[in-house]
Scaffold this motif. Sequence first.
Motif, PDB file in Angstrom:
ATOM      1  N   GLU A  84      70.474  26.239  74.051  1.00  0.00           N
ATOM      2  CA  GLU A  84      71.736  26.022  73.352  1.00  0.00           C
ATOM      3  C   GLU A  84      71.914  24.573  72.927  1.00  0.00           C
ATOM      4  N   GLY A  85      71.096  23.684  73.473  1.00  0.00           N
ATOM      5  CA  GLY A  85      71.130  22.277  73.095  1.00  0.00           C
ATOM      6  C   GLY A  85      70.384  21.443  74.112  1.00  0.00           C
ATOM      7  N   VAL A  86      69.443  20.617  73.646  1.00  0.00           N
ATOM      8  CA  VAL A  86      68.602  19.791  74.522  1.00  0.00           C
ATOM      9  C   VAL A  86      68.538  18.390  73.935  1.00  0.00           C
ATOM     10  N   GLY A  87      68.670  17.368  74.781  1.00  0.00           N
ATOM     11  CA  GLY A  87      68.625  16.005  74.283  1.00  0.00           C
ATOM     12  C   GLY A  87      67.303  15.305  74.607  1.00  0.00           C
ATOM     13  N   GLN A  88      66.669  14.667  73.603  1.00  0.00           N
ATOM     14  CA  GLN A  88      66.934  14.817  72.188  1.00  0.00           C
ATOM     15  C   GLN A  88      65.692  15.406  71.487  1.00  0.00           C
ATOM     16  N   LYS A  89      64.528  15.194  72.091  1.00  0.00           N
ATOM     17  CA  LYS A  89      63.283  15.826  71.654  1.00  0.00           C
ATOM     18  C   LYS A  89      62.759  16.670  72.808  1.00  0.00           C
ATOM     19  N   THR A  90      62.128  17.784  72.477  1.00  0.00           N
ATOM     20  CA  THR A  90      61.771  18.757  73.506  1.00  0.00           C
ATOM     21  C   THR A  90      60.371  19.290  73.293  1.00  0.00           C
ATOM     22  N   GLU A  91      59.654  19.493  74.417  1.00  0.00           N
ATOM     23  CA  GLU A  91      58.400  20.241  74.429  1.00  0.00           C
ATOM     24  C   GLU A  91      58.517  21.317  75.500  1.00  0.00           C
ATOM     25  N   VAL A  92      58.040  22.520  75.180  1.00  0.00           N
ATOM     26  CA  VAL A  92      58.175  23.661  76.080  1.00  0.00           C
ATOM     27  C   VAL A  92      56.790  24.204  76.407  1.00  0.00           C
TER      28      VAL A  92
ATOM     29  N   MET B 106      65.473   8.624  63.815  1.00  0.00           N
ATOM     30  CA  MET B 106      66.203   9.861  64.077  1.00  0.00           C
ATOM     31  C   MET B 106      67.685   9.700  63.779  1.00  0.00           C
ATOM     32  N   ILE B 107      68.351  10.842  63.530  1.00  0.00           N
ATOM     33  CA  ILE B 107      69.810  10.862  63.506  1.00  0.00           C
ATOM     34  C   ILE B 107      70.279  11.659  64.711  1.00  0.00           C
ATOM     35  N   PRO B 108      71.429  11.270  65.284  1.00  0.00           N
ATOM     36  CA  PRO B 108      72.253  10.125  64.921  1.00  0.00           C
ATOM     37  C   PRO B 108      71.611   8.806  65.332  1.00  0.00           C
ATOM     38  N   SER B 109      72.110   7.727  64.795  1.00  0.00           N
ATOM     39  CA  SER B 109      71.567   6.406  65.070  1.00  0.00           C
ATOM     40  C   SER B 109      71.786   6.011  66.526  1.00  0.00           C
ATOM     41  N   ASP B 110      70.853   5.241  67.066  1.00  0.00           N
ATOM     42  CA  ASP B 110      71.024   4.700  68.412  1.00  0.00           C
ATOM     43  C   ASP B 110      72.162   3.684  68.470  1.00  0.00           C
TER      44      ASP B 110
END
Length: 389
Positions: free
Chosen positions: A110-118, A174-178
């Motif tokens: 449903e939402g993961v921050g911010q990059k994901t590997e499964v 990436m967006i959003p900006s840091d």
Amino acid sequence: MKRLSSIFILFNLLILPLNATIPTQQRIRLTDSWEYLKGDLGSIWEAVRPAAPGSSEAVPIWQQVTLPHCFNAEDAVDPDINYYQGAGWYRTQLSIKNPYLNGRVILEFEGVGQKTEVYVYTYKVASHTGGYDGWSVDITEAVQQALANPDCAKRFNGRIPLSVRCDNTRDTEMIPSDLSDFNLYGGLYRYVNLIYQPEVSFSNIQINTPVEKDMKNASLKIQGTFHNPNDIRQASIHLLLKAPNGEKVWEQTTTVLPLGTNPLFETTIKNPILWSPDQPQLYTCELTLTTPQSKQTITEFIGFRHFEFIENGPFQLNGERLLLRGTHRHEDHAGVGAAMTEEQMEAEMKLIKEMGVNFIRLGHYQQSDIILRLCDQLGILVWEEIPWC
């Protein structure tokens, strides 16, 4: 599942149709029996390798957590330290019990921050960039490979090892900006679901409910897409529409072959019961897909309403002027960061409604579908944004 009673998109101010990410009746929340490791691993093997207690293979040490979970539940609000931005790993074991013959196994994030590997066992099954949108991955083949692997089957007693790498490392591309005015949290900070789908199933449902300006008639238009890799031709779809009081409004069965994106149902609803902040009336829409092999029923809640921005004038809802009284919401809570439970979200939204709010701006990113559903149920108009900041 996504709703729609009333929602606005930044700048365009358009009414959106209802889009269900994975329409299903078989959704299992994976909240317990997770382990978390702050930091990175050398490879996926370090997450699944055999490790005797006290041995060198048992390092690094994982901690028990429940989902949703956020890297930055505490350090993000500490004024004296930088909040952690980097990799973090989660792992658990799945017991797969698919009730459908030739069915599919899907993981929904449903939402993961911010990059994901499964990973399923040592097999990388997906990667994703974006911390605020829901997404999913079909792990059916990976599960079958893991069960067929003698080492995996023996060591995990038929259970399926699942590992997820999250990363909120600073990234200027990436967006959003840091440099935005909110933290880019890391972790599995929204729910993860295990989903079972039949061989032929709904992929997406789109429901439009435009209301005529005189409020005497509304249209119900339903479209759908389907997962049907073997082009099964024997299929029917049944629709049952119920009024807010539970009474049957309309019922129809149709055969749409081949299963494509053509309209499934279209009808006129006379004198619709209108949704409004004071009376958030929601209809129930039940769709049943039947094939010789399986039956799948999904339920959506929809609202009928007419809105208009009068040029150089007021906002009107259902033909009457409505003063928008609103507030702003971030996906953030003391002690948990972005990892709010459904119970916390419900308590927060009820407090917002009790303040006298009929309108909310969700900034600055897509928030949990739970929030949108609560807005429908409580009677709150929504301004929803994308994570451009």
